[in-house]
Design an enzyme around this catalytic site. Structure first.
Site, PDB file in Angstrom:
ATOM      1  N   ASP A  83       0.825  -1.224   0.000  1.00  0.00           N
ATOM      2  CA  ASP A  83       0.000   0.000   0.000  1.00  0.00           C
ATOM      3  C   ASP A  83       0.855   1.268   0.000  1.00  0.00           C
ATOM      4  OD1 ASP A  83       1.021  -0.053   2.541  1.00  0.00           O
ATOM      5  OD2 ASP A  83      -0.887   0.294   3.569  1.00  0.00           O
ATOM      6  N   LYS A 103      13.704  42.838  -7.677  1.00  0.00           N
ATOM      7  CA  LYS A 103      12.693  41.977  -8.283  1.00  0.00           C
ATOM      8  C   LYS A 103      11.459  41.955  -7.403  1.00  0.00           C
ATOM      9  CE  LYS A 103      12.686  37.781  -6.994  1.00  0.00           C
ATOM     10  NZ  LYS A 103      13.193  36.478  -6.593  1.00  0.00           N
ATOM     11  N   ASP A 137      22.646  32.030  -6.269  1.00  0.00           N
ATOM     12  CA  ASP A 137      21.423  31.813  -5.491  1.00  0.00           C
ATOM     13  C   ASP A 137      21.601  30.534  -4.678  1.00  0.00           C
ATOM     14  OD1 ASP A 137      18.903  32.399  -4.573  1.00  0.00           O
ATOM     15  OD2 ASP A 137      17.968  32.521  -6.550  1.00  0.00           O
TER      16      ASP A 137
END
Length: 316
Positions: free
Chosen positions: A42, A197, A223
């Site tokens: 499952d 931004k 970044d």
């Protein structure tokens, strides 16, 4: 051949980043611990630890990257198994800390998922967290256990130093990343610029204007995370329009979901430099992307923690 002598140091890998885990174990000089991670029919996760870890200092390597929820549950179940098997310490090595982007209530009725994950890890039984470039440094304070946050900037900076680029400017794609950009700028002895931004909604970026001198320079955008690559590609195009002669980009965590690869391919970015905190499937390994390894850094951090040495030397 394994050559690290303390048998009480055990390193286990779950399913998110086995190649990185193997590299870390090789760097330390030990074999990875034996465990199996399978599923019941499952979909429930089943974990078996196949060697004794009683009284050992255990390090579990797992990036909570896509599929995030599955990898998170694997980690929590593994921590529970280790706790019940009498591990002395359970040190969670999270090269990439998922759910970190919701670190405060920016709007009404928002969850703070970064804190929820911290609670889950602690409640499961983690005694320490070693991670890399948290999306927000204050996440360290969400834990009541020690957190060692390592930095990707030295690895990325060394790569760009080795390229011998001239007339560099380091660019932060937003105001929040200025500290990171400044750290790289210090190492490369270069000025910085900032892209102002505004983001109307998540994963939608809108470039406004550029603060700093760009014309005739080689720009390196840095970044922590690149997700859909909207911000970074818009930033690169804006830099070229403002007179930059070439644009490179780099980040620690290459999430690269959705249209990211296509956007990078079609953008003004000459090269995107990333690390292997998140594994890149073959479909995402394009010519423009250079992948650097964080295994030596994480391996050294594990040795320092295990031998009760200072981790701060790894920031240099």
């Amino acid at each position: 051949m394994p050559n690290y002598l303390d048998p009480n140091l055990k390193v286990f890998s779950l399913n998110s980043n086995p190649d990185l885990a193997k590299e870390i174990a090789e760097h330390i000089g030990i074999n990875l611990g034996k465990c199996s991670v399978t599923s019941f029919s499952d979909g429930e996760i089943q974990i078996n630890i196949e060697e004794s870890i009683r009284g050992c200092d255990v390090y579990v390597i797992q990036s909570t990257c896509d599929p995030v929820n599955k990898h998170m549950m694997e980690l929590l179940i593994m921590i529970d198994a280790l706790k019940r098997a009498s591990a002395k310490t359970i040190n969670v090595v999270l090269p990439y800390y998922g759910y970190a982007r919701q670190d405060r209530k920016a709007r009404a009725r928002e969850p703070i998922t970064a804190k929820l994950v911290a609670n889950l890890l602690e409640t499961a039984g983690a005694t320490r967290v070693i991670t890399l470039d948290l999306h927000a440094s204050q996440i360290q304070g969400f834990f009541d256990i020690p957190v060692d946050q390592l930095l990707g900037v030295p690895i990325l900076s060394d790569y760009f130093l080795s390229k011998g680029l001239e007339d560099i400017v380091i660019v932060s794609p937003d105001h929040g990343g200025v500290t990171r950009a400044r750290k790289m700028a210090d190492r490369l002895k270069a000025p910085i610029a900032i892209i102002d931004k505004r983001r109307p909604k998540p994963n939608v970026a809108e470039v406004m204007n550029i603060i700093g001198h760009i014309e005739g320079k080689t720009a390196i955008i840095i970044d922590d995370i690149i997700d859909t690559a909207g911000t970074i590609t818009l930033a690169a195009n804006a830099l070229i329009e403002s007179g930059a002669k070439k644009v490179y980009a780099c980040c620690t965590h290459p999430v690269l979901s959705g249209p990211a690869i296509e956007r990078i391919e079609n953008s003004s970015i000459s090269e995107l430099v990333v690390t292997n905190t998140i594994p890149l499937p073959e479909a995402k390994q394009i010519e423009k992307i250079t992948n650097l390894s964080v295994a030596p850094l994480l391996g050294e951090a594990i040795i320092c923690v295990h031998e009760k040495l200072s981790v701060s030397k790894l920031f240099d």
